[in-house]
Design an enzyme around this catalytic site. Structure first.
Site, PDB file in Angstrom:
ATOM      1  N   GLU A  60      -9.880 -13.414  -2.713  1.00 20.61           N
ATOM      2  CA  GLU A  60      -9.097 -13.882  -1.547  1.00 20.61           C
ATOM      3  C   GLU A  60      -9.780 -15.078  -0.896  1.00 20.61           C
ATOM      4  OE1 GLU A  60      -7.344 -11.150   1.344  1.00 20.61           O
ATOM      5  OE2 GLU A  60      -8.126 -12.425   2.956  1.00 20.61           O
ATOM      6  N   ASP A  63      -5.290 -13.627  -3.775  1.00 18.22           N
ATOM      7  CA  ASP A  63      -4.808 -13.562  -2.392  1.00 18.22           C
ATOM      8  C   ASP A  63      -5.028 -14.918  -1.734  1.00 18.22           C
ATOM      9  OD1 ASP A  63      -3.981 -10.985  -2.625  1.00 18.22           O
ATOM     10  OD2 ASP A  63      -5.500 -10.110  -1.304  1.00 18.22           O
ATOM     11  N   GLU A  81     -11.028  -6.476  -5.301  1.00 23.67           N
ATOM     12  CA  GLU A  81     -10.974  -7.558  -4.301  1.00 23.67           C
ATOM     13  C   GLU A  81     -12.255  -7.566  -3.472  1.00 23.67           C
ATOM     14  OE1 GLU A  81      -7.453  -7.621  -1.879  1.00 23.67           O
ATOM     15  OE2 GLU A  81      -8.378  -8.939  -0.402  1.00 23.67           O
ATOM     16  N   HIS A 134     -11.876 -14.392   2.237  1.00 20.36           N
ATOM     17  CA  HIS A 134     -13.079 -13.570   2.107  1.00 20.36           C
ATOM     18  C   HIS A 134     -14.288 -14.394   1.685  1.00 20.36           C
ATOM     19  CE1 HIS A 134     -10.403  -9.756   1.570  1.00 20.36           C
ATOM     20  NE2 HIS A 134     -10.204 -10.383   2.708  1.00 20.36           N
ATOM     21  N   ASP A 160      -6.957 -14.659   8.073  1.00 23.13           N
ATOM     22  CA  ASP A 160      -5.712 -14.473   7.309  1.00 23.13           C
ATOM     23  C   ASP A 160      -4.574 -15.358   7.813  1.00 23.13           C
ATOM     24  OD1 ASP A 160      -6.864 -12.578   5.639  1.00 23.13           O
ATOM     25  OD2 ASP A 160      -6.093 -10.848   6.748  1.00 23.13           O
ATOM     26  N   ASP A 165     -12.091 -12.363   9.796  1.00 25.65           N
ATOM     27  CA  ASP A 165     -11.081 -12.574   8.752  1.00 25.65           C
ATOM     28  C   ASP A 165      -9.756 -12.966   9.403  1.00 25.65           C
ATOM     29  OD1 ASP A 165      -9.674 -12.509   6.414  1.00 25.65           O
ATOM     30  OD2 ASP A 165      -9.716 -10.347   6.179  1.00 25.65           O
ATOM     31  N   HIS A 181       0.875  -1.172   0.000  1.00 25.79           N
ATOM     32  CA  HIS A 181       0.000   0.000   0.000  1.00 25.79           C
ATOM     33  C   HIS A 181       0.916   1.226   0.000  1.00 25.79           C
ATOM     34  CE1 HIS A 181      -2.456  -2.952   2.293  1.00 25.79           C
ATOM     35  NE2 HIS A 181      -3.439  -2.425   1.604  1.00 25.79           N
ATOM     36  N   ASP A 208      -1.687 -13.195   1.195  1.00 28.36           N
ATOM     37  CA  ASP A 208      -2.210 -12.080   1.983  1.00 28.36           C
ATOM     38  C   ASP A 208      -2.613 -12.645   3.332  1.00 28.36           C
ATOM     39  OD1 ASP A 208      -3.131  -9.726   2.894  1.00 28.36           O
ATOM     40  OD2 ASP A 208      -4.962  -9.684   1.708  1.00 28.36           O
ATOM     41  N   MET A 219       2.587  -5.767  -7.830  1.00 28.09           N
ATOM     42  CA  MET A 219       1.259  -5.205  -7.544  1.00 28.09           C
ATOM     43  C   MET A 219       1.394  -4.062  -6.545  1.00 28.09           C
ATOM     44  SD  MET A 219      -1.107  -5.338  -4.820  1.00 28.09           S
ATOM     45  CE  MET A 219      -1.751  -6.797  -3.999  1.00 28.09           C
ATOM     46  N   ASP A 227       2.409   1.757   3.381  1.00 28.76           N
ATOM     47  CA  ASP A 227       3.291   0.727   3.946  1.00 28.76           C
ATOM     48  C   ASP A 227       4.726   1.160   3.706  1.00 28.76           C
ATOM     49  OD1 ASP A 227       1.006  -0.741   4.303  1.00 28.76           O
ATOM     50  OD2 ASP A 227       1.379  -2.099   2.619  1.00 28.76           O
ATOM     51  N   LYS A 268     -15.110  -8.602  -0.668  1.00 29.07           N
ATOM     52  CA  LYS A 268     -15.166  -9.087   0.721  1.00 29.07           C
ATOM     53  C   LYS A 268     -16.577  -8.819   1.238  1.00 29.07           C
ATOM     54  CE  LYS A 268     -12.640  -9.032   5.064  1.00 29.07           C
ATOM     55  NZ  LYS A 268     -11.591  -8.441   5.895  1.00 29.07           N
TER      56      LYS A 268
HETATM   57  C1  GLT Z   1      -5.896  -5.602   3.990  1.00 31.07           C
HETATM   58  C2  GLT Z   1      -6.986  -6.545   3.572  1.00 31.07           C
HETATM   59  C3  GLT Z   1      -6.590  -7.358   2.417  1.00 31.07           C
HETATM   60  C4  GLT Z   1      -6.323  -6.582   1.177  1.00 31.07           C
HETATM   61  C5  GLT Z   1      -5.190  -5.648   1.296  1.00 31.07           C
HETATM   62  C6  GLT Z   1      -5.075  -4.843   0.034  1.00 31.07           C
HETATM   63  S1  GLT Z   1      -5.300  -4.674   2.691  1.00 31.07           S
HETATM   64  O1  GLT Z   1      -4.837  -6.297   4.541  1.00 31.07           O
HETATM   65  O2  GLT Z   1      -7.328  -7.381   4.675  1.00 31.07           O
HETATM   66  O3  GLT Z   1      -7.519  -8.371   2.149  1.00 31.07           O
HETATM   67  O4  GLT Z   1      -5.967  -7.487   0.165  1.00 31.07           O
HETATM   68  O5  GLT Z   1      -5.633  -3.593   0.136  1.00 31.07           O
HETATM   69 MN    MN Z   2      -6.582  -9.562   0.503  1.00 27.70          MN
HETATM   70 MN    MN Z   3      -8.173 -10.934   4.401  1.00 25.66          MN
END
Ligand code: GLT
Ligand code: MN
Ligand code: MN
Length: 388
Positions: free
Chosen positions: A218, A246, A182, A221, A258, A256, A55, A288, A89, A58, A184
Site C-alpha cells: 500500500e 492498494d 499487506e 504504508h 489514506d 495513515d 472484509h 484503499d 478480492m 463489511d 505496514k
Molecule cells: C484497513 C487497512 C487497510 C487494509 C484493509 C484490508 S483494512 O482499512 O487500513 O490498509 O488494506 O484489511
Molecule cells: Mn490497505
Molecule cells: Mn492504509
C-alpha cells in the site's frame, strides 16, 4: 488522447470500507451515515469501477444469524449481477473486535489465534462464494506496544503456523486463492510485524507453500515510514509477488491518511503508475482510501471519481514519457554499453572472470562523467506540468 473516463477494463476496484468510511477518527465521531453495500455497488459501477472488495463484516454483521447472512449474500449477489460488478478480492476483519487487541494470529492467547483462523476460514468461504481470487492478509493488530510481552520469534512462528494452516484449508476446499500479505510499519499497533515489503518477502520464503503467497503493498504504508514505494513495488514485481496493490495518498511522517489516490506527491505516483503499466501488471488497481472527513456523500463520489481519473491521467503521462524523443534519447545514451559489459556480467564463467580480471578501468574518467539527471528530471517535471 483519452477523455479519462474509467472503464471496466481498467480494473479499478474499491473496498466497501473505503467509500463506506463514515469519517470516524480517534478524536471525533462519524460525520457520514453508513453507506449500504448495495448502494456502493450501484454507484461505483456507474462511475466505471470494475468491482468491490470487502472484509467479512463489511458485508455480514458479526452477529448475524445464518438466515440473515443468507439474505444479505443473496441480495448482494443480485446487486453485483444487476450492475456488472465483480468481487476480485476478499479479506477478514481481524482488527476491530476487542478480542484481537493483542493480535489475531500472533496473540499470546491460543484461543484468540484459533478464533482468528476460524473467522478467516469463514471469510474465505464467503469470498469464494463471490468468486474472489485474491485473499488479503493485513495484520494490523499483529504487533506490540511492549516487547516485554512477546518474543518476536514466537510471533513470527505463530503467524507462519496460521498462514500454513489456511493455505492447506484453501487447497482442501479447492478455492485456489492467491494470498496477498499487506505490510505496514505501525498503526494501530505501536509496531507491527512484517513492516515492509522486503520483510514480507523474506517471511514468505519460510512458509510451507511460498508459491501461494505474494504481496498487497500500500502506497500509504511505505510512504508514512519515509520509504520509496516505487522501489518496494519494483521488488515485489521482480520477485513475481505483486498479487494486488492498494493505491492512495499519503504524506511522509504522518498517521495513515489514506487520501484520494494521487492527492500527494504526483511525481512518485507518476513513476508508480508508469511502473505498473510498463511491467504489464494484470492485477486490480485497488483504491484503499477514503474521502476527507469534511465531505458529505457527494464528496465521497468526487473522491472515487478522482482516484480513477488521476490514475488514467498518469497512465497517459507515462505513455507520453515513453514516446518522448528527447527523454528516450537521453535514456538511451545513459544506458549505452559500447563494450558489451552488461553481457560480461550476466553470468559467471571462468572466461568472463578472466576477461574482467584483465580489464583496466579509467576511474578518473568514470568519476568525471555527468549523468544529465537534472535535465531528465526537469523534462519529467515539465511533462507532468503539462507543457510538453
Ligand atoms: C484497513 C487497512 C487497510 C487494509 C484493509 C484490508 S483494512 O482499512 O487500513 O490498509 O488494506 O484489511
Ligand atoms: Mn490497505
Ligand atoms: Mn492504509
Amino acid at each position: 488522447m483519452s477523455d479519462f473516463t474509467p472503464k471496466k477494463e481498467d480494473h479499478f476496484t474499491f473496498g466497501l470500507w473505503t467509500v463506506g468510511n463514515v469519517g470516524r477518527d480517534p478524536f471525533g465521531e462519524p460525520v457520514r451515515p453508513p453507506l449500504p453495500p448495495i448502494e456502493a455497488v450501484k454507484k461505483l459501477s456507474e462511475l466505471g469501477a470494475y468491482g468491490v472488495n470487502f472484509h467479512d463484516n463489511d458485508l455480514v454483521p458479526i452477529d448475524a444469524s445464518p438466515a440473515e447472512r443468507d439474505r444479505i449474500v443473496r441480495e448482494f449477489r443480485k446487486a453485483l449481477d444487476d450492475h456488472g460488478m465483480k468481487v476480485p478480492m476478499a479479506t477478514t476483519n481481524l482488527f476491530s473486535d476487542p478480542a484481537f487487541k493483542d493480535g489475531a494470529f500472533t496473540s499470546n492467547d491460543p484461543r484468540v489465534r484459533a478464533y482468528a483462523v476460524q473467522k478467516t476460514m469463514r471469510a474465505m468461504d464467503l469470498g469464494a462464494e463471490f468468486g474472489a481470487e485474491v485473499y488479503v492478509f493485513w495484520g494490523g493488530r499483529e504487533g506490540t506496544e511492549t516487547d516485554a510481552a512477546k518474543d518476536p520469534r514466537d510471533a513470527i512462528k505463530r503467524y507462519r503456523e496460521c498462514l500454513n494452516f489456511l493455505a492447506e484449508y484453501d487447497i482442501a476446499q479447492g478455492y485456489n486463492y492467491r494470498f496477498a500479505i499487506e505490510p505496514k510499519p505501525n498503526e494501530p499497533r505501536g509496531d507491527i510485524y512484517l513492516p515492509t515489503v522486503g520483510s514480507a518477502l523474506g517471511f514468505i520464503a519460510t512458509l510451507d507453500r511460498p508459491e501461494k503467497f505474494g504481496l498487497n503493498p500500500e502506497f500509504a504504508h511505505d510512504t508514512m515510514a519515509g520509504l520509496n514505494f516505487v522501489h518496494a513495488v519494483g521488488q515485489a514485481l521482480d520477485a513475481g509477488k505483486l498479487f494486488h496493490i492498494d493505491l492512495n495518498g499519503q504524506k511522509p511522517g504522518r498517521y495513515d491518511q489514506d487520501y484520494r489516490f494521487g492527492a500527494e506527491d504526483l511525481k512518485t505516483n507518476f513513476f508508480l503508475v508508469k511502473l505498473l503499466e510498463d511491467s504489464g501488471y494484470t492485477g486490480m488497481r485497488h483504491f484503499d482510501a477514503h474521502a476527507y472527513r469534511t465531505e458529505d456523500i457527494e464528496g465521497v463520489w468526487d473522491f472515487a471519481r478522482g482516484c480513477m481519473r488521476t490514475y488514467l491521467i498518469l497512465k497517459e503521462k507515462a505513455r507520453q514519457f515513453n514516446a518522448d524523443p528527447e527523454i528516450q534519447g537521453l535514456l538511451q545514451e545513459l544506458n549505452a554499453d559500447p563494450d558489451n559489459l552488461g553481457n560480461l556480467l550476466r553470468a559467471y564463467s571462468r572466461e568472463n572472470a578472466d576477461r574482467l580480471s584483465a580489464m583496466a578501468f579509467d576511474r578518473a574518467a568514470l568519476g568525471r562523467r555527468g549523468y544529465a539527471y537534472e535535465r531528465l528530471d526537469q523534462l519529467t517535471i515539465e511533462l507532468l506540468m503539462g507543457i510538453r
